[in-house]
Design a protein around this motif. Structure first.
Motif, short mmCIF file in Angstrom:
data_model
loop_
_atom_site.label_atom_id
_atom_site.label_comp_id
_atom_site.label_asym_id
_atom_site.label_seq_id
_atom_site.Cartn_x
_atom_site.Cartn_y
_atom_site.Cartn_z
N SER A 155 -17.51 -46.29 16.88
CA SER A 155 -16.87 -46.75 17.27
C SER A 155 -16.39 -45.43 17.87
O SER A 155 -15.73 -45.36 18.93
CB SER A 155 -16.57 -47.99 17.50
OG SER A 155 -17.86 -49.26 17.48
N GLU A 156 -15.74 -45.19 17.43
CA GLU A 156 -15.17 -44.59 16.70
C GLU A 156 -15.01 -42.72 18.08
O GLU A 156 -14.95 -42.49 18.28
CB GLU A 156 -13.67 -44.16 15.61
CG GLU A 156 -13.03 -44.89 15.27
CD GLU A 156 -11.68 -44.84 16.36
OE1 GLU A 156 -11.01 -43.88 15.76
OE2 GLU A 156 -11.10 -45.52 16.27
N GLY A 157 -16.40 -42.66 17.40
CA GLY A 157 -17.25 -41.57 18.11
C GLY A 157 -17.88 -41.44 19.28
O GLY A 157 -17.18 -41.15 20.38
N LEU A 158 -17.91 -43.31 19.84
CA LEU A 158 -17.57 -43.04 21.19
C LEU A 158 -16.34 -43.21 22.00
O LEU A 158 -16.70 -42.75 23.19
CB LEU A 158 -18.24 -44.97 21.46
CG LEU A 158 -19.71 -45.65 21.10
CD1 LEU A 158 -19.81 -46.46 21.35
CD2 LEU A 158 -20.63 -44.11 21.65
N ARG A 159 -15.23 -43.65 21.36
CA ARG A 159 -13.64 -43.85 22.15
C ARG A 159 -13.93 -42.00 22.01
O ARG A 159 -13.56 -42.08 23.28
CB ARG A 159 -13.19 -44.31 20.61
CG ARG A 159 -11.58 -44.33 21.91
CD ARG A 159 -10.47 -44.86 20.33
NE ARG A 159 -10.95 -44.63 19.56
CZ ARG A 159 -9.79 -43.54 19.19
NH1 ARG A 159 -8.98 -43.00 20.48
NH2 ARG A 159 -9.75 -42.48 17.86
N GLU A 214 -14.66 -34.26 18.23
CA GLU A 214 -14.09 -35.18 17.44
C GLU A 214 -15.51 -36.27 17.37
O GLU A 214 -15.17 -37.32 15.80
CB GLU A 214 -12.91 -35.63 17.73
CG GLU A 214 -11.31 -35.07 17.71
CD GLU A 214 -11.31 -34.12 18.81
OE1 GLU A 214 -12.39 -33.55 19.97
OE2 GLU A 214 -10.23 -33.65 18.99
N ALA A 215 -15.86 -36.51 18.56
CA ALA A 215 -16.70 -37.60 17.90
C ALA A 215 -17.99 -37.05 17.89
O ALA A 215 -18.49 -37.80 17.11
CB ALA A 215 -17.12 -37.70 20.10
N ILE A 216 -18.45 -35.52 17.36
CA ILE A 216 -19.29 -35.14 16.57
C ILE A 216 -19.55 -35.03 14.88
O ILE A 216 -19.84 -36.42 14.67
CB ILE A 216 -19.63 -33.98 17.11
CG1 ILE A 216 -20.33 -33.26 18.30
CG2 ILE A 216 -20.41 -33.22 15.85
CD1 ILE A 216 -20.58 -32.20 18.73
N ALA A 217 -18.25 -35.42 14.96
CA ALA A 217 -17.22 -35.52 13.38
C ALA A 217 -17.75 -36.66 13.20
O ALA A 217 -17.91 -37.04 11.86
CB ALA A 217 -16.21 -34.83 13.45
N GLU A 218 -16.95 -37.84 13.87
CA GLU A 218 -17.47 -39.36 13.69
C GLU A 218 -18.23 -39.67 13.59
O GLU A 218 -19.22 -40.57 12.50
CB GLU A 218 -16.92 -40.09 14.43
CG GLU A 218 -15.27 -39.82 14.39
CD GLU A 218 -14.54 -40.75 13.41
OE1 GLU A 218 -15.18 -41.86 12.44
OE2 GLU A 218 -13.59 -40.65 12.83
N TRP A 219 -19.62 -39.52 14.19
CA TRP A 219 -21.08 -40.06 14.07
C TRP A 219 -21.63 -38.73 13.15
O TRP A 219 -23.02 -39.46 12.37
CB TRP A 219 -21.54 -38.88 15.60
CG TRP A 219 -21.49 -40.08 16.74
CD1 TRP A 219 -21.15 -41.44 16.40
CD2 TRP A 219 -21.61 -39.70 18.64
NE1 TRP A 219 -20.28 -41.44 18.13
CE2 TRP A 219 -20.83 -40.46 18.40
CE3 TRP A 219 -21.58 -38.65 18.18
CZ2 TRP A 219 -20.39 -40.67 19.96
CZ3 TRP A 219 -21.47 -38.81 20.00
CH2 TRP A 219 -20.60 -40.20 20.65
#
Length: 380
Positions: free
Chosen positions: A329-333, A342-347
């Motif tokens: 969810s953080e990645g989607l945000r 940042e999204a890539i790092a979360e995923w």
């Protein structure tokens, strides 16, 4: 799976001007150096922790931190080199300790062999050679934990437990003390049982010679002295403090006391049992507080120590599932905010926890395509 709106956003991002994006680029100006990519920024704390653990000699945790840095940024040459160096140190340490363990077995030094093989497992928990040696070749050795009192010396302890002052060298070796150590009150030392030599207070006295009639009469009048009672087992005060802390829900404080006890005596069964209970209580409390990352780490440590403790496997799975959902969810945000790095790092963190996640990998590929298109457009 990324919704249709995100796919439309991807096309807009690819065709739009770079200036319209919130994505940080590495381009600098004449008076300002280029900013590091966000991926590098995320990996930096792990790289720093890896170096700290390596300096402290905690190679296993150093390697874990390097691997996390590489997961965040697979192109990180520094992290790749650091991981390779630490792995080489671990391999060398394992080889040395295995050799020392074999040599100790050959000369019959069971305690020394056990210490070396346990050191191997600390570096490489899955090492089958060390595990098999401990299971089949090293004899089990019993320990007594002794809390030092005023006036205690190694010689007096050897006399008390072995009936022989010259055995003080055994206590010195097992506890890895300095030469001519000074024992301070409250210090806990391990007293190992020497194979074939029971502790002094457990030995039975030799049977008395047959009594003569005169002796019988005298014996009837004067009962024999009662045998000296065995000294009560030593109780480490830190374990009592740990239990009190657990009763108050202060699991972290309890674990600190327990770890000190186990550092002095890894085979302390009461300490090990308390550690399991403290880890279980802490992991469950963290899960209830929605600290999914911390709960996952705590429960992972517990399952390594005791795979089937209470319902810890189910709690671990629950923490892992919640953590995956949180990271995804953080990645989607971040994606919606056009913070693609940042999204890539979360995923990527999601894939570490769940390599088969149905959407994280596709999301990463799409975000990386957009970044590539942006970079190409910037260079034109």
């Amino acid at each position: 799976m990324i919704v249709r709106g995100l796919a439309t956003a991807a096309l807009a991002l690819a065709l739009g001007a770079c200036a319209s994006l919130g994505v940080t680029t590495t381009t600098g100006t004449a008076d300002r150096p280029p900013a590091p990519p966000p991926r590098t920024t995320f990996a930096t704390p792990h790289r720093e922790r890896a170096e700290t653990f390596r300096r402290e000699g905690d190679l296993r945790r150093a390697l874990d931190e390097w691997k996390i840095a590489l997961t965040i940024d697979p192109s990180d040459a520094v992290a790749r080199e650091g991981a390779a160096k630490v792995q080489a140190e671990i391999d060398a340490g394992v080889a040395t300790r295995l050799k020392q363990g074999r040599e100790a077995l050959a000369r019959g030094a069971q305690l020394d062999a056990r210490r070396h093989f346990l050191a191997v497992l600390a570096l490489d928990p899955a090492n089958k050679v060390a595990f098999d040696a401990l299971r089949t070749e090293v004899r089990d050795v019993r320990f007594i934990s002794h809390t030092v009192r005023a006036g205690d010396t190694l010689a007096s302890l050897a006399l008390r437990y072995y009936g022989d002052r010259s055995r003080s060298e055994v206590i010195w070796e097992v506890n890895q003390l300095s030469r001519n150590p000074r024992l301070t009150p409250g210090m806990v030392v391990r007293i190992p049982e020497i194979p074939g030599l029971p502790f002094a207070h457990e030995r039975t006295t030799a049977p008395a010679a047959p009594a003569t009639p005169t002796d019988s009469a005298r014996t009837a009048a004067t009962p024999p002295p009662a045998p000296e009672a065995a000294p009560p087992p030593e109780v480490d005060p830190r374990l009592a403090e740990a239990r009190d802390a657990m009763d108050k829900g202060e699991y972290t404080m309890a674990l600190a006391d327990i770890e000190q006890v186990l550092a002095a005596n890894p085979r302390n069964t009461e300490g090990t049992d308390l550690k399991k209970a403290a880890l279980y209580g802490l992991g469950k409390a963290q899960l209830n507080e929605r600290k999914f990352d911390e709960s996952y780490q705590t429960l992972t440590q517990l399952t390594r120590l005791a795979p089937n403790y209470e319902d810890s496997p189910a709690l671990l799975q629950q923490a892992r599932t919640r953590l995956v959902q949180q990271r995804y969810s953080e990645g989607l945000r971040y994606y919606r905010e056009e913070k693609l790095e940042e999204a890539i790092a979360e995923w990527r963190a999601v894939l570490v926890l769940d390599p088969r996640h149905p959407s994280a990998r596709k999301n990463i590929e799409q975000a990386e395509r957009i970044l590539k298109q942006l970079e190409e457009r910037r260079q034109k």
